[in-house]
Design an enzyme around this catalytic site. Structure first.
Site, mmCIF file in Angstrom:
data_model
loop_
_atom_site.group_PDB
_atom_site.id
_atom_site.type_symbol
_atom_site.label_atom_id
_atom_site.label_comp_id
_atom_site.label_asym_id
_atom_site.label_seq_id
_atom_site.Cartn_x
_atom_site.Cartn_y
_atom_site.Cartn_z
ATOM 1 N N ARG A 1 0.858 -1.195 0.000
ATOM 2 C CA ARG A 1 0.000 0.000 0.000
ATOM 3 C C ARG A 1 0.887 1.235 0.000
ATOM 4 O O ARG A 1 1.958 1.256 0.629
ATOM 5 C CB ARG A 1 -0.894 0.026 1.250
ATOM 6 C CG ARG A 1 -2.046 -0.979 1.224
ATOM 7 C CD ARG A 1 -3.117 -0.628 0.191
ATOM 8 N NE ARG A 1 -4.245 -1.543 0.206
ATOM 9 C CZ ARG A 1 -4.400 -2.592 -0.610
ATOM 10 N NH1 ARG A 1 -3.481 -2.866 -1.520
ATOM 11 N NH2 ARG A 1 -5.486 -3.344 -0.532
ATOM 12 N N HIS B 1 -1.160 -0.016 -9.769
ATOM 13 C CA HIS B 1 -1.785 -0.961 -8.828
ATOM 14 C C HIS B 1 -2.279 -2.207 -9.588
ATOM 15 O O HIS B 1 -3.478 -2.515 -9.607
ATOM 16 C CB HIS B 1 -2.932 -0.297 -8.063
ATOM 17 C CG HIS B 1 -3.277 -1.050 -6.810
ATOM 18 N ND1 HIS B 1 -3.699 -0.445 -5.659
ATOM 19 C CD2 HIS B 1 -3.247 -2.384 -6.515
ATOM 20 C CE1 HIS B 1 -3.928 -1.359 -4.727
ATOM 21 N NE2 HIS B 1 -3.650 -2.551 -5.230
#
Ligand SMILES: NC(=O)c1ccc[n+]([C@@H]2O[C@H](COP(=O)([O-])OP(=O)(O)OC[C@H]3O[C@@H](n4cnc5c(N)ncnc54)[C@H](OP(=O)(O)O)[C@@H]3O)[C@@H](O)[C@H]2O)c1
Length: 308
Positions: A223, A271
């Site tokens: 993250r 991502h």
């Protein structure tokens, strides 16, 4: 039995069709904000708003269509509600591909060869010693352990760090806050596969990244909230870090004016390291719903106190 879908970033219709096919006895609805909702037993979600949780007080379990549940835990959830993450479901092999690709690209200097080829230059680089490139994996869970095994297959020395002690063949395992400095000091390449929790947020700052071996490389696939962006840039600019491959960011999509986009030693991907695979995920969720209906235990239930 009723299942409701609240998938903010995905088209819900194919999920609805897949769940109907896998669980023909279930009614499967798509949540519509503001419209009256029939009470559901299970929800399948990605980043649902609080209004969705409030509209479904009778849920028995909330199935997240990803491994990381950091978007769910800040919500006000009924204390008895089980939050269930995806367990692998085709993600770990993708994560292993991504990390090995990034690692080998840095280690074998493929960017340099590509620049040479563009310039029509036939030039060799001196082979590097694998022993000088120990790889550290932060987080030895479902994804981290798979990545550690994949990296070990290329004969790099592998270290791992987790909250609780582990034994993984071929991996030197470190654990806990007390084990962090010793772990970092062993690593030339740092792969982040931690969940985002209050304990791990901002963990990768100038102090921790500064403990890596000189010329280190960061591969962040967990993250964006783990990394202090300014500290990473400062360590790249002073040469302590040689490069970073980043798949995740504090704000996604990465804002157009963010310095990561144009930094010469940062590679940005959107991502995409380990995507949710719909068929595998539906099969896993359907299997777990069937187990809950029988009263059997299931894997992947999140511990809200731990945050993962
Ligand atoms: N970029 C992408 O496409 C993508 C895709 C999927 C997932 N992800 C990210 O990858 C993360 C990891 O997924 P996973 O399935 O491997 O998670 P997981 O199975 O929950 O494993 C988490 C690991 O982190 C360790 N850990 C947690 N808190 C820690 C702490 N405070 N100190 C040290 N170690 C700690 C755990 O230690 P213990 O083993 O001791 O509990 C465990 O080994 C997800 O949370 C998500 O953020 C990214």
């Amino acid at each position: 039995m009723r299942i409701t879908l609240c998938l903010t970033a995905n088209k819900p219709e194919p999920w609805q069709a897949g769940l109907r096919a896998a669980l023909p006895q279930a009614d499967v609805d798509i949540w519509q904000p503001g419209a009256p909702a029939a009470p559901a037993d299970y929800a399948v979600v990605w980043a649902p708003p609080q209004a969705f949780i409030d509209a479904q007080p009778g849920l028995r379990a909330l199935f997240n269509i990803g491994a990381g549940v950091d978007a769910l835990l800040p919500l006000r959830l009924p204390p008895s509600l089980r939050v269930v993450r995806l367990d692998d479901a085709g993600m770990s092999v993708q994560m292993a591909e991504y990390v090995c690709h990034a690692l080998i690209r840095h280690f074998r200097e493929f960017d340099g060869y590509e620049a040479d080829a563009r310039a029509g230059r036939w030039s060799y680089r001196k082979p590097r010693e694998r022993a000088d490139w120990p790889v550290g994996i932060m987080g030895l869970g479902v994804l981290g352990e798979r990545v550690a095994r994949a990296v070990g297959a290329f004969e790099f020395p592998v270290h791992g760090w987790s909250r609780t002690p582990k034994r993984i063949e071929g991996v030197v395992c470190h654990h806990g806050a007390d084990g962090l400095d010793g772990f970092l000091a062993q690593c030339r390449v740092l792969v982040n596969l931690l969940p985002l929790t209050p304990e791990t947020e901002n963990l990768l700052d100038r102090h921790t990244l500064g403990r890596l071996q000189p010329g280190a490389v960061l591969i962040n696939v967990a993250r964006g909230g783990h990394v202090v962006d300014e500290d990473l840039l400062a360590l790249l600019d002073c040469g302590h870090l040689a490069g970073a491959t980043l798949d995740v960011f504090r704000t996604e999509p990465l804002p157009a004016d963010h310095p990561f986009w144009h930094h010469p030693r940062i590679t940005v991907t959107p991502h995409t390291a380990a995507r949710t695979l719909r068929a595998e995920s539906i099969a896993q969720i359907a299997h777990k719903i069937a187990a809950l209906e029988r009263g059997d235990p299931i894997a992947g239930v999140v511990d809200p106190a731990r945050g993962y």
